[in-house]
Design a protein around this motif. Structure first.
Motif, PDB file in Angstrom:
ATOM      1  N   VAL A   1       0.882  -1.159   0.000  1.00 52.16           N
ATOM      2  CA  VAL A   1       0.000   0.000   0.000  1.00 52.16           C
ATOM      3  C   VAL A   1       0.920   1.209   0.000  1.00 52.16           C
ATOM      4  CG1 VAL A   1      -1.700   1.323   1.308  1.00 52.16           C
ATOM      5  CG2 VAL A   1      -1.857  -1.167   1.243  1.00 52.16           C
ATOM      6  N   ILE A   2       0.693   2.122  -0.919  1.00 54.66           N
ATOM      7  CA  ILE A   2       1.523   3.316  -1.024  1.00 54.66           C
ATOM      8  C   ILE A   2       0.732   4.502  -0.470  1.00 54.66           C
ATOM      9  CG2 ILE A   2       2.759   4.864  -2.588  1.00 54.66           C
ATOM     10  CD1 ILE A   2       3.143   2.424  -4.429  1.00 54.66           C
ATOM     11  N   LEU A   3       1.350   5.185   0.474  1.00 52.33           N
ATOM     12  CA  LEU A   3       0.697   6.305   1.158  1.00 52.33           C
ATOM     13  C   LEU A   3       1.327   7.609   0.689  1.00 52.33           C
ATOM     14  CD1 LEU A   3      -1.292   7.103   3.439  1.00 52.33           C
ATOM     15  CD2 LEU A   3       0.633   6.896   5.025  1.00 52.33           C
ATOM     16  N   TYR A   4       0.488   8.519   0.222  1.00 50.75           N
ATOM     17  CA  TYR A   4       0.933   9.834  -0.225  1.00 50.75           C
ATOM     18  C   TYR A   4       0.454  10.890   0.765  1.00 50.75           C
ATOM     19  CZ  TYR A   4       1.888   7.628  -4.725  1.00 50.75           C
ATOM     20  OH  TYR A   4       2.378   6.819  -5.708  1.00 50.75           O
ATOM     21  N   PRO A   5       1.149  12.019   0.844  1.00 50.27           N
ATOM     22  CA  PRO A   5       0.684  13.089   1.748  1.00 50.27           C
ATOM     23  C   PRO A   5      -0.694  13.575   1.317  1.00 50.27           C
ATOM     24  CG  PRO A   5       2.747  13.728   0.622  1.00 50.27           C
ATOM     25  CD  PRO A   5       2.337  12.397   0.099  1.00 50.27           C
ATOM     26  N   ARG A   6      -1.467  14.005   2.282  1.00 49.05           N
ATOM     27  CA  ARG A   6      -2.795  14.568   2.074  1.00 49.05           C
ATOM     28  C   ARG A   6      -3.737  13.471   1.718  1.00 49.05           C
ATOM     29  NH1 ARG A   6      -2.622  20.699   1.110  1.00 49.05           N
ATOM     30  NH2 ARG A   6      -4.389  20.351   2.354  1.00 49.05           N
TER      31      ARG A   6
END
Length: 115
Positions: free
Chosen positions: A110-115
């Motif tokens: 799972v790739i988490l990006y800001p916002r």
């Protein structure tokens, strides 16, 4: 000849899928445990978890711990904090909670990006 090649490809795909599924389901409940901090975050932040019985909470914790063990969570341009891990894992655990044999066989990360 083409039929044999297609049949072989299908067989290899099926074998790979079964192996992957067994790997994800190979941990027995209770082998992987959440930390006390993870349990505290669950209790404070996940309403669904709060509505479970004591027995269901243990099962949920085992499912969540197995998810977090098998699925990598990567932050891109941000740090992945414990709360992020717990909320992502709980969000993945809730839809499958009533189906103990179900997993996410195609999910590795799972790739988490800001916002």
């Amino acid at each position: 000849m083409v039929f044999a090649v297609v049949l072989l490809a299908l067989g290899l795909f099926l074998a790979g899928w079964l192996i992957q599924r067994r790997k994800q389901g190979s941990k027995k409940p209770g082998e992987v445990k959440l930390s006390d901090g993870d349990r505290r975050l669950l209790a404070e932040e996940v309403d669904y978890y709060g509505g479970l019985s004591a027995e269901e909470k243990v099962r949920f914790e085992n499912d969540l711990a197995a998810f977090l063990t098998h699925i990598k969570i990567t932050g891109v341009g941000c740090d992945v904090e414990d709360l992020d891990r717990v909320l992502i894992g709980a969000s993945a655990t809730i839809p499958l909670f009533g189906f103990p044999e179900w997993h996410y066989p195609q999910l590795n990360e799972v790739i988490l990006y800001p916002r």
